[in-house]
Design a protein around this motif. Structure first.
Motif, mmCIF file in Angstrom:
data_model
loop_
_atom_site.group_PDB
_atom_site.id
_atom_site.type_symbol
_atom_site.label_atom_id
_atom_site.label_comp_id
_atom_site.label_asym_id
_atom_site.label_seq_id
_atom_site.Cartn_x
_atom_site.Cartn_y
_atom_site.Cartn_z
ATOM 1 N N ILE A 42 -5.468 -14.862 -0.537
ATOM 2 C CA ILE A 42 -5.716 -13.712 -1.408
ATOM 3 C C ILE A 42 -5.929 -14.173 -2.848
ATOM 4 O O ILE A 42 -6.839 -13.711 -3.545
ATOM 5 C CB ILE A 42 -4.550 -12.712 -1.317
ATOM 6 N N GLY A 43 -5.084 -15.095 -3.312
ATOM 7 C CA GLY A 43 -5.252 -15.623 -4.653
ATOM 8 C C GLY A 43 -6.584 -16.330 -4.831
ATOM 9 O O GLY A 43 -7.272 -16.165 -5.854
ATOM 10 N N MET A 44 -6.983 -17.112 -3.846
ATOM 11 C CA MET A 44 -8.278 -17.779 -3.901
ATOM 12 C C MET A 44 -9.417 -16.767 -3.984
ATOM 13 O O MET A 44 -10.368 -16.914 -4.765
ATOM 14 C CB MET A 44 -8.465 -18.643 -2.653
ATOM 15 N N GLY A 84 2.693 -12.586 8.086
ATOM 16 C CA GLY A 84 1.699 -12.366 7.046
ATOM 17 C C GLY A 84 1.264 -10.916 6.904
ATOM 18 O O GLY A 84 0.387 -10.604 6.088
ATOM 19 N N PHE A 85 1.890 -10.022 7.682
ATOM 20 C CA PHE A 85 1.459 -8.624 7.699
ATOM 21 C C PHE A 85 1.605 -7.967 6.331
ATOM 22 O O PHE A 85 0.724 -7.225 5.883
ATOM 23 C CB PHE A 85 2.260 -7.865 8.758
ATOM 24 N N ASP A 86 2.703 -8.260 5.653
ATOM 25 C CA ASP A 86 2.912 -7.653 4.332
ATOM 26 C C ASP A 86 1.812 -8.079 3.368
ATOM 27 O O ASP A 86 1.287 -7.260 2.604
ATOM 28 C CB ASP A 86 4.279 -8.040 3.780
ATOM 29 N N GLN A 87 1.446 -9.349 3.389
ATOM 30 C CA GLN A 87 0.372 -9.821 2.519
ATOM 31 C C GLN A 87 -0.948 -9.119 2.844
ATOM 32 O O GLN A 87 -1.715 -8.746 1.947
ATOM 33 C CB GLN A 87 0.192 -11.339 2.664
ATOM 34 N N ILE A 88 -1.211 -8.905 4.135
ATOM 35 C CA ILE A 88 -2.474 -8.298 4.550
ATOM 36 C C ILE A 88 -2.550 -6.842 4.109
ATOM 37 O O ILE A 88 -3.532 -6.411 3.494
ATOM 38 C CB ILE A 88 -2.636 -8.403 6.081
ATOM 39 N N VAL A 89 -1.505 -6.058 4.402
ATOM 40 C CA VAL A 89 -1.594 -4.613 4.156
ATOM 41 C C VAL A 89 -1.154 -4.216 2.747
ATOM 42 O O VAL A 89 -1.628 -3.208 2.211
ATOM 43 C CB VAL A 89 -0.792 -3.811 5.207
ATOM 44 N N ALA A 134 -5.504 -5.636 1.407
ATOM 45 C CA ALA A 134 -6.175 -4.361 1.635
ATOM 46 C C ALA A 134 -6.229 -3.495 0.382
ATOM 47 O O ALA A 134 -7.062 -2.592 0.287
ATOM 48 C CB ALA A 134 -5.475 -3.591 2.754
ATOM 49 N N ARG A 135 -5.357 -3.765 -0.604
ATOM 50 C CA ARG A 135 -5.221 -2.880 -1.760
ATOM 51 C C ARG A 135 -5.750 -3.475 -3.062
ATOM 52 O O ARG A 135 -5.732 -2.813 -4.104
ATOM 53 C CB ARG A 135 -3.743 -2.515 -1.958
ATOM 54 N N LEU A 136 -6.209 -4.720 -3.003
ATOM 55 C CA LEU A 136 -6.544 -5.395 -4.261
ATOM 56 C C LEU A 136 -7.664 -4.684 -5.008
ATOM 57 O O LEU A 136 -7.623 -4.545 -6.233
ATOM 58 C CB LEU A 136 -6.925 -6.850 -3.979
ATOM 59 N N ARG A 137 -8.664 -4.211 -4.289
ATOM 60 C CA ARG A 137 -9.777 -3.529 -4.962
ATOM 61 C C ARG A 137 -9.299 -2.260 -5.680
ATOM 62 O O ARG A 137 -9.611 -2.029 -6.843
ATOM 63 C CB ARG A 137 -10.875 -3.171 -3.953
ATOM 64 N N THR A 138 -8.545 -1.414 -4.981
ATOM 65 C CA THR A 138 -8.101 -0.169 -5.601
ATOM 66 C C THR A 138 -7.022 -0.424 -6.652
ATOM 67 O O THR A 138 -6.991 0.243 -7.687
ATOM 68 C CB THR A 138 -7.566 0.805 -4.546
ATOM 69 N N ARG A 139 -6.147 -1.392 -6.390
ATOM 70 C CA ARG A 139 -5.075 -1.682 -7.346
ATOM 71 C C ARG A 139 -5.645 -2.148 -8.687
ATOM 72 O O ARG A 139 -5.109 -1.835 -9.748
ATOM 73 C CB ARG A 139 -4.148 -2.751 -6.764
ATOM 74 N N SER A 140 -6.741 -2.910 -8.630
ATOM 75 C CA SER A 140 -7.340 -3.442 -9.860
ATOM 76 C C SER A 140 -8.474 -2.563 -10.378
ATOM 77 O O SER A 140 -9.184 -2.954 -11.294
ATOM 78 C CB SER A 140 -7.859 -4.861 -9.608
ATOM 79 N N ARG A 141 -8.649 -1.384 -9.747
ATOM 80 C CA ARG A 141 -9.726 -0.459 -10.118
ATOM 81 C C ARG A 141 -11.093 -1.145 -10.082
ATOM 82 O O ARG A 141 -11.943 -0.933 -10.940
ATOM 83 C CB ARG A 141 -9.454 0.152 -11.497
ATOM 84 N N GLY A 142 -11.257 -1.977 -9.060
ATOM 85 C CA GLY A 142 -12.543 -2.618 -8.843
ATOM 86 C C GLY A 142 -12.756 -3.903 -9.604
ATOM 87 O O GLY A 142 -13.800 -4.556 -9.436
ATOM 88 N N ARG A 143 -11.802 -4.304 -10.427
ATOM 89 C CA ARG A 143 -11.970 -5.548 -11.181
ATOM 90 C C ARG A 143 -11.984 -6.751 -10.246
ATOM 91 O O ARG A 143 -12.718 -7.712 -10.466
ATOM 92 C CB ARG A 143 -10.843 -5.692 -12.208
ATOM 93 N N LEU A 189 3.257 -24.397 8.471
ATOM 94 C CA LEU A 189 3.455 -23.305 9.422
ATOM 95 C C LEU A 189 4.088 -22.133 8.675
ATOM 96 O O LEU A 189 5.304 -21.922 8.721
ATOM 97 C CB LEU A 189 4.358 -23.746 10.577
ATOM 98 N N ALA A 190 3.275 -21.368 7.980
ATOM 99 C CA ALA A 190 3.795 -20.301 7.118
ATOM 100 C C ALA A 190 2.710 -19.250 6.945
ATOM 101 O O ALA A 190 1.923 -19.301 5.999
ATOM 102 C CB ALA A 190 4.214 -20.876 5.764
ATOM 103 N N GLU A 191 2.667 -18.288 7.871
ATOM 104 C CA GLU A 191 1.582 -17.311 7.857
ATOM 105 C C GLU A 191 1.542 -16.489 6.571
ATOM 106 O O GLU A 191 0.467 -16.190 6.042
ATOM 107 C CB GLU A 191 1.701 -16.391 9.081
ATOM 108 N N SER A 192 2.706 -16.116 6.042
ATOM 109 C CA SER A 192 2.726 -15.377 4.792
ATOM 110 C C SER A 192 2.123 -16.202 3.658
ATOM 111 O O SER A 192 1.357 -15.694 2.828
ATOM 112 C CB SER A 192 4.157 -14.968 4.436
ATOM 113 N N GLY A 193 2.432 -17.480 3.636
ATOM 114 C CA GLY A 193 1.880 -18.358 2.620
ATOM 115 C C GLY A 193 0.396 -18.586 2.784
ATOM 116 O O GLY A 193 -0.345 -18.658 1.794
ATOM 117 N N ILE A 194 -0.061 -18.688 4.037
ATOM 118 C CA ILE A 194 -1.488 -18.884 4.293
ATOM 119 C C ILE A 194 -2.285 -17.697 3.769
ATOM 120 O O ILE A 194 -3.262 -17.851 3.028
ATOM 121 C CB ILE A 194 -1.740 -19.087 5.797
ATOM 122 N N VAL A 195 -1.856 -16.493 4.151
ATOM 123 C CA VAL A 195 -2.599 -15.302 3.736
ATOM 124 C C VAL A 195 -2.461 -15.080 2.237
ATOM 125 O O VAL A 195 -3.436 -14.761 1.541
ATOM 126 C CB VAL A 195 -2.118 -14.057 4.517
ATOM 127 N N GLY A 196 -1.250 -15.258 1.695
ATOM 128 C CA GLY A 196 -1.046 -15.052 0.270
ATOM 129 C C GLY A 196 -1.876 -15.999 -0.575
ATOM 130 O O GLY A 196 -2.473 -15.597 -1.593
#
Length: 331
Positions: free
Chosen positions: A74-76, A96-101, A105-114, A64-71
């Motif tokens: 994301i790694g997967m 889990g809101f922090d993990q989501i937003v 939401a930022r992984l594509r731009t943060r990694s410049r599309g990698r 029962l850990a929404e932050s852990g579920i979403v986080g």
């Protein structure tokens, strides 16, 4: 999708389960994870039978850990999988809101599309089932505000399956909010084979000439009921089901409004900061010269979602929707 394809008569929650099954069978990278989604089949049984079919490696019961579920999802996703985390209720998504937003939401731009983040976050949302606190929120506007996220809300079984499949196949994160009030409210014919409903496209559920009403989720059926009752009084209502709240189908919104010149927006979320305001702003920007009356907002109230005795008063019911539409028509 062939017109002669085999079909099945499903409720909305059964269509969600069917959509998950089809995508997991089609793509070995798709997996489901969340609280009680495995042996128990999920709190609403949306994942029932998937554990037995695909095993514990692809139907993962989590703490029962929404932050852990979403986080974890994301790694997967960053390393090639397509996880579909279920959060039991939309009101439980806040941890889990922090993990989501901040990350999904930022992984594509943060990694410049990698890297991309192909996760599909499912959550039952909305009121009407006599649930306790944190089980009935409609906070879709939170997620539409965040660049990098797509937000989907189905209103029919056929759309639930097709939109979910499109979300799972999308290379970026999608939040799918499922209106639990209508999980088992009705059935409709749904194709058996996998298919997609394009994200970002609205559907005109009822053609009309006098006023356009924009809505989504469980409010679609209530709005259609109001439209049918108003037709007896000679008011011809067009009902537009947005289906995808981000990206929003502004072309369909504007085209409908240009035809009728009047509009109302129906949603069960609170009025202030709700998506009705965004829709009205779009109309002002794109179709002001067609406007014949102020656009009416028929929404929930700016209070915490109430418990049982006041729940029916809080939600836009058919009578209140009729009154709001009539106000715009008679202006």
């Amino acid at each position: 999708m062939s017109s002669e394809s085999a079909t099945q008569n499903l409720t909305l929650v059964q269509a969600v389960r069917d959509g998950l099954y089809g995508e997991m069978e089609r793509d070995d990278d798709v997996l489901v994870m969340g609280e009680d989604v495995g042996r128990n089949g999920g709190v609403f049984r949306a994942t029932q039978g998937l554990y037995e079919e695909f095993g514990a490696d692809r139907v993962v019961d989590t703490p029962l850990a929404e932050s852990g579920i979403v986080g974890t999802a994301i790694g997967m996703a960053a390393y090639g999988l397509r996880p579909v985390p279920e959060l039991q209720f939309a009101g439980f998504m806040y941890p889990g809101f922090d993990q989501i937003v901040s990350h999904a939401a930022r992984l594509r731009t943060r990694s410049r599309g990698r890297y991309t983040c192909p996760i599909t976050i499912r959550a039952p949302y909305g009121g009407g089932i006599r649930a306790p606190e944190h089980h009935s929120e409609s906070k879709e506007a939170f997620y539409t505000h965040e660049p990098g996220l797509k937000v989907v809300v189905p209103s029919t079984p056929a759309d639930a399956k097709g939109l979910l499949a499109a979300a799972i196949r999308d290379p970026d994160p999608v939040v799918v909010l499922e209106p639990k009030l209508i999980y088992r409210a009705f059935r409709e014919s749904v194709p058996e084979e996998p298919y997609t409903v394009e994200l970002g496209t609205a559907e005109v559920r009822r053609e009309g000439e006098d006023i356009s009403v924009f809505t989504w989720g469980a409010m679609v059926r209530k709005t259609l009921d109001a439209a049918e009752e108003l037709a007896e009084d000679g008011v011809d209502v067009e009902v537009v089901d947005l289906r995808t709240l981000k990206p929003m189908d502004t072309d369909t919104i504007v085209a409908s409004f240009e035809k009728t010149g009047r509009a109302a927006v129906v949603h069960e979320a609170p009025k202030t900061g709700g998506l009705a305001g965004e829709i009205i702003a779009t109309i002002q920007e794109e179709a002001l010269l067609y406007q014949e009356a102020p656009v009416t907002r028929i929404t929930g109230f700016d209070v915490p979602f109430p418990l049982y005795a006041l729940e029916d008063y809080y939600l836009p019911e058919t009578a209140r929707i009729k009154d709001g539409i009539t106000e715009a028509v008679e202006f």
